[in-house]
Scaffold this motif. Structure first.
Motif, mmCIF file in Angstrom:
data_model
loop_
_atom_site.group_PDB
_atom_site.id
_atom_site.type_symbol
_atom_site.label_atom_id
_atom_site.label_comp_id
_atom_site.label_asym_id
_atom_site.label_seq_id
_atom_site.Cartn_x
_atom_site.Cartn_y
_atom_site.Cartn_z
ATOM 1 N N LEU A 107 -0.515 41.261 45.296
ATOM 2 C CA LEU A 107 -0.494 41.868 44.000
ATOM 3 C C LEU A 107 -1.223 43.324 44.204
ATOM 4 C CD1 LEU A 107 -1.529 38.978 41.458
ATOM 5 C CD2 LEU A 107 0.656 40.044 41.840
ATOM 6 N N PRO A 108 -2.161 43.630 44.918
ATOM 7 C CA PRO A 108 -2.573 44.981 45.028
ATOM 8 C C PRO A 108 -1.549 45.824 45.313
ATOM 9 C CG PRO A 108 -4.127 43.466 46.085
ATOM 10 C CD PRO A 108 -3.058 42.629 45.771
ATOM 11 N N HIS A 109 -0.555 45.430 46.160
ATOM 12 C CA HIS A 109 0.619 46.242 46.579
ATOM 13 C C HIS A 109 1.656 46.316 45.541
ATOM 14 C CE1 HIS A 109 -0.334 46.656 50.756
ATOM 15 N NE2 HIS A 109 -0.982 45.409 50.738
ATOM 16 N N VAL A 110 1.814 45.454 44.568
ATOM 17 C CA VAL A 110 2.448 45.604 43.421
ATOM 18 C C VAL A 110 2.097 46.416 42.473
ATOM 19 C CG1 VAL A 110 3.475 44.129 41.270
ATOM 20 C CG2 VAL A 110 3.485 43.132 43.680
ATOM 21 N N LEU A 111 0.315 46.333 41.972
ATOM 22 C CA LEU A 111 0.144 47.337 41.282
ATOM 23 C C LEU A 111 0.252 48.834 41.493
ATOM 24 C CD1 LEU A 111 -3.249 45.149 40.374
ATOM 25 C CD2 LEU A 111 -1.036 45.410 38.812
ATOM 26 N N THR A 112 0.155 49.113 42.756
ATOM 27 C CA THR A 112 0.062 50.402 43.582
ATOM 28 C C THR A 112 1.693 50.768 43.517
ATOM 29 O OG1 THR A 112 -1.432 49.906 45.214
ATOM 30 C CG2 THR A 112 0.106 51.819 45.537
ATOM 31 N N ARG A 113 2.293 50.112 43.382
ATOM 32 C CA ARG A 113 3.825 50.569 43.225
ATOM 33 C C ARG A 113 3.975 50.786 41.521
ATOM 34 N NH1 ARG A 113 8.319 50.147 46.821
ATOM 35 N NH2 ARG A 113 7.498 49.645 48.765
ATOM 36 N N LEU A 114 3.540 49.989 40.584
ATOM 37 C CA LEU A 114 3.492 50.177 39.149
ATOM 38 C C LEU A 114 3.038 51.430 38.944
ATOM 39 C CD1 LEU A 114 2.797 46.542 38.005
ATOM 40 C CD2 LEU A 114 5.082 47.674 37.473
ATOM 41 N N ARG A 115 1.771 51.866 39.622
ATOM 42 C CA ARG A 115 1.044 53.053 39.193
ATOM 43 C C ARG A 115 2.102 54.236 39.594
ATOM 44 N NH1 ARG A 115 -3.350 50.820 41.516
ATOM 45 N NH2 ARG A 115 -4.769 49.343 40.135
ATOM 46 N N SER A 116 2.545 54.048 41.010
ATOM 47 C CA SER A 116 3.395 55.275 41.479
ATOM 48 C C SER A 116 4.717 55.659 41.010
ATOM 49 C CB SER A 116 3.516 55.140 43.133
ATOM 50 O OG SER A 116 4.260 53.999 43.268
ATOM 51 N N ALA A 117 4.866 54.649 40.369
ATOM 52 C CA ALA A 117 6.439 54.486 39.361
ATOM 53 C C ALA A 117 6.065 55.101 38.215
ATOM 54 C CB ALA A 117 7.173 53.214 39.612
ATOM 55 N N ASP A 118 4.768 55.046 37.718
ATOM 56 C CA ASP A 118 4.379 55.408 36.273
ATOM 57 C C ASP A 118 5.028 54.808 35.332
ATOM 58 O OD1 ASP A 118 3.041 56.939 34.267
ATOM 59 O OD2 ASP A 118 4.694 58.543 34.292
ATOM 60 N N SER A 120 5.201 52.210 32.401
ATOM 61 C CA SER A 120 4.213 51.911 31.251
ATOM 62 C C SER A 120 4.179 50.316 30.932
ATOM 63 C CB SER A 120 4.619 52.853 29.863
ATOM 64 O OG SER A 120 6.004 52.441 29.407
ATOM 65 N N LEU A 121 3.614 49.800 31.563
ATOM 66 C CA LEU A 121 3.479 48.196 31.781
ATOM 67 C C LEU A 121 1.987 47.754 31.583
ATOM 68 C CD1 LEU A 121 5.031 45.364 31.483
ATOM 69 C CD2 LEU A 121 4.735 45.525 33.873
ATOM 70 N N GLU A 122 1.506 47.029 30.520
ATOM 71 C CA GLU A 122 0.156 46.601 30.554
ATOM 72 C C GLU A 122 0.385 45.099 31.190
ATOM 73 O OE1 GLU A 122 -2.915 44.627 27.094
ATOM 74 O OE2 GLU A 122 -1.213 45.883 26.464
ATOM 75 N N LEU A 123 -0.157 44.848 32.277
ATOM 76 C CA LEU A 123 0.103 43.901 33.096
ATOM 77 C C LEU A 123 -1.147 42.973 33.015
ATOM 78 C CD1 LEU A 123 1.852 42.182 35.078
ATOM 79 C CD2 LEU A 123 0.741 43.372 36.982
ATOM 80 N N LYS A 124 -1.293 41.595 32.849
ATOM 81 C CA LYS A 124 -2.286 40.714 32.905
ATOM 82 C C LYS A 124 -1.902 39.741 33.942
ATOM 83 C CE LYS A 124 -3.361 41.346 28.192
ATOM 84 N NZ LYS A 124 -3.408 40.461 26.739
ATOM 85 N N VAL A 125 -2.733 39.454 34.618
ATOM 86 C CA VAL A 125 -2.614 38.514 35.939
ATOM 87 C C VAL A 125 -3.380 37.243 35.701
ATOM 88 C CG1 VAL A 125 -3.083 37.988 38.257
ATOM 89 C CG2 VAL A 125 -2.131 40.473 37.401
ATOM 90 N N ARG A 126 -2.772 36.122 36.136
ATOM 91 C CA ARG A 126 -3.241 34.961 36.158
ATOM 92 C C ARG A 126 -3.130 33.951 37.431
ATOM 93 N NH1 ARG A 126 -2.296 29.677 31.977
ATOM 94 N NH2 ARG A 126 -3.417 31.468 30.486
ATOM 95 N N GLU A 127 -4.284 33.579 38.263
ATOM 96 C CA GLU A 127 -4.293 33.190 39.341
ATOM 97 C C GLU A 127 -4.445 31.767 39.326
ATOM 98 O OE1 GLU A 127 -6.779 33.130 43.660
ATOM 99 O OE2 GLU A 127 -6.269 34.851 42.748
ATOM 100 N N ALA A 128 -3.558 30.696 39.805
ATOM 101 C CA ALA A 128 -3.696 29.316 39.717
ATOM 102 C C ALA A 128 -2.798 28.688 40.796
ATOM 103 C CB ALA A 128 -3.446 28.888 38.056
ATOM 104 N N GLN A 129 -3.209 27.364 40.801
ATOM 105 C CA GLN A 129 -2.056 26.467 41.621
ATOM 106 C C GLN A 129 -0.987 26.444 41.115
ATOM 107 O OE1 GLN A 129 -4.312 23.013 42.855
ATOM 108 N NE2 GLN A 129 -5.884 24.215 43.788
ATOM 109 N N THR A 130 0.172 25.926 41.835
ATOM 110 C CA THR A 130 1.475 26.059 41.351
ATOM 111 C C THR A 130 1.647 25.232 40.276
ATOM 112 O OG1 THR A 130 2.379 26.326 43.670
ATOM 113 C CG2 THR A 130 3.903 25.585 42.098
ATOM 114 N N HIS A 131 1.242 23.962 40.185
ATOM 115 C CA HIS A 131 1.304 23.188 38.993
ATOM 116 C C HIS A 131 1.044 23.757 37.696
ATOM 117 C CE1 HIS A 131 -2.310 21.645 40.241
ATOM 118 N NE2 HIS A 131 -2.746 21.354 38.933
ATOM 119 N N ARG A 132 -0.097 24.237 37.718
ATOM 120 C CA ARG A 132 -0.565 25.023 36.418
ATOM 121 C C ARG A 132 0.022 26.040 36.124
ATOM 122 N NH1 ARG A 132 -5.579 22.712 35.340
ATOM 123 N NH2 ARG A 132 -6.917 21.765 37.132
#
Length: 310
Positions: A107-118, A120-132
């Protein structure tokens, strides 16, 4: 009075929580307010939905039927809201899930690409196991999730992103001893020396399958709650583990006593994928997000090569 979405949300919260106090906390309202909405829902429908007990509630037969229908209705509403938010590609707001063996590394690399591409996405992240995450997807609580295949794909649209190979990790001295001879196959590893993540992590199931130990959990030590803990243990000589290649950069930097090496061909691997509900409109956002995450993942894997013994 007509039935409202608020009443349905409160009723679902009550069914999930099992009592009014916890349901009110989940719904972020007072208990009297939630209780009043449930009574009004029962009055609107003309049926009793819950049996009220001192410390818990139980759904009536009518309540169970209404609960199933309420979940479908609320999921459809969330799909409608998500479609409006994401119309026109990667813009608006999006809630993205990711499993713990992917999130901190990719995800840090994904966020870096989102910023560099400018973008305009408000991204919220949820970390959990697959079934959840799958449950959250089906309930409409998240828009998409990054997971490792295979999983039950019923009702889900899947796009494969890239392959993440498994590496052998242990103390530097133990890995060095393997590099002096022929590297072992995963099935040759002694089960008693394997350390894996605790039950519930899909990575453990995948590692057991790779090592030919599927159905033999008792043969290995399933105790660590995170990859970082696991790497710390094997780095100090407490056994061996299978480490996803995407985690090599971060975990090798944090655990300088840990060594890693590749298995012989064909190297074991897992498939990283992006999933969403089939009922959610794509309108470009899903394919755009999949392309961006895939590029970030492949770039991450390229940088891992220098830390891996041949």
């Amino acid at each position: 009075m007509n039935t409202t979405f608020r009443q349905l949300r409160y009723f679902v919260a009550l069914a999930d929580a099992g009592n009014f106090t916890l349901a009110a906390e989940l719904a972020n309202v007072t208990q009297p307010a939630l209780s009043l909405q449930i009574k009004e829902l029962e009055a609107n429908l003309g049926v009793k939905l819950v049996e009220r007990m001192p410390r818990e509630i139980r759904l009536t037969r009518a309540g169970q039927d209404v609960l199933a229908r309420a979940r479908v209705i609320l999921t459809e509403v969330r799909d409608l809201e998500a479609s409006a938010r994401l119309r026109g590609g990667l813009s608006g707001s999006l809630t993205l899930g990711a499993i713990p063996t992917i999130a901190p590394y990719l995800l840090p690399h994904v966020l870096t690409r989102l910023r560099s591409a400018d973008i305009s996405l408000e991204l919220k992240v949820r970390e959990a196991q697959t079934h959840r995450l799958v449950d959250a997807l089906q309930k409409g609580e998240i828009d998409a999730a990054i997971i490792a295949l295979p999983i039950d794909l019923h009702g889900l649209e899947v796009t494969e992103l890239f392959f993440d190979r498994f590496l052998l990790a242990g103390s530097k001295s133990r890995i060095a001893s393997y590099t002096e001879t022929a590297p072992p196959n995963p099935s040759d590893l002694p089960p008693g020396s394997l350390l894996l993540l605790e039950d519930g992590h899909c990575l453990s199931d995948q590692a057991l399958a790779v090592c030919g130990l599927k159905g033999r959990r008792q043969a290995v030590d399933l105790s660590a709650s995170s990859l970082s803990t696991l790497c710390g243990l094997v780095g100090q000589g407490f056994g061996l583990t299978l480490l996803p290649e995407m985690a090599v950069n971060a975990e090798s930097a944090a655990m300088p006593d840990m060594g890693v090496m590749r298995f012989p061909e064909p190297q074991p691997e897992r498939t990283i994928a992006l999933v969403r509900r089939k009922s959610t409109d794509n309108d470009g956002w899903f394919s755009d997000l999949a392309e961006l995450i895939g590029e970030a993942g492949r770039e991450l894997l390229k940088t891992a090569c220098s830390r891996i013994a041949a």
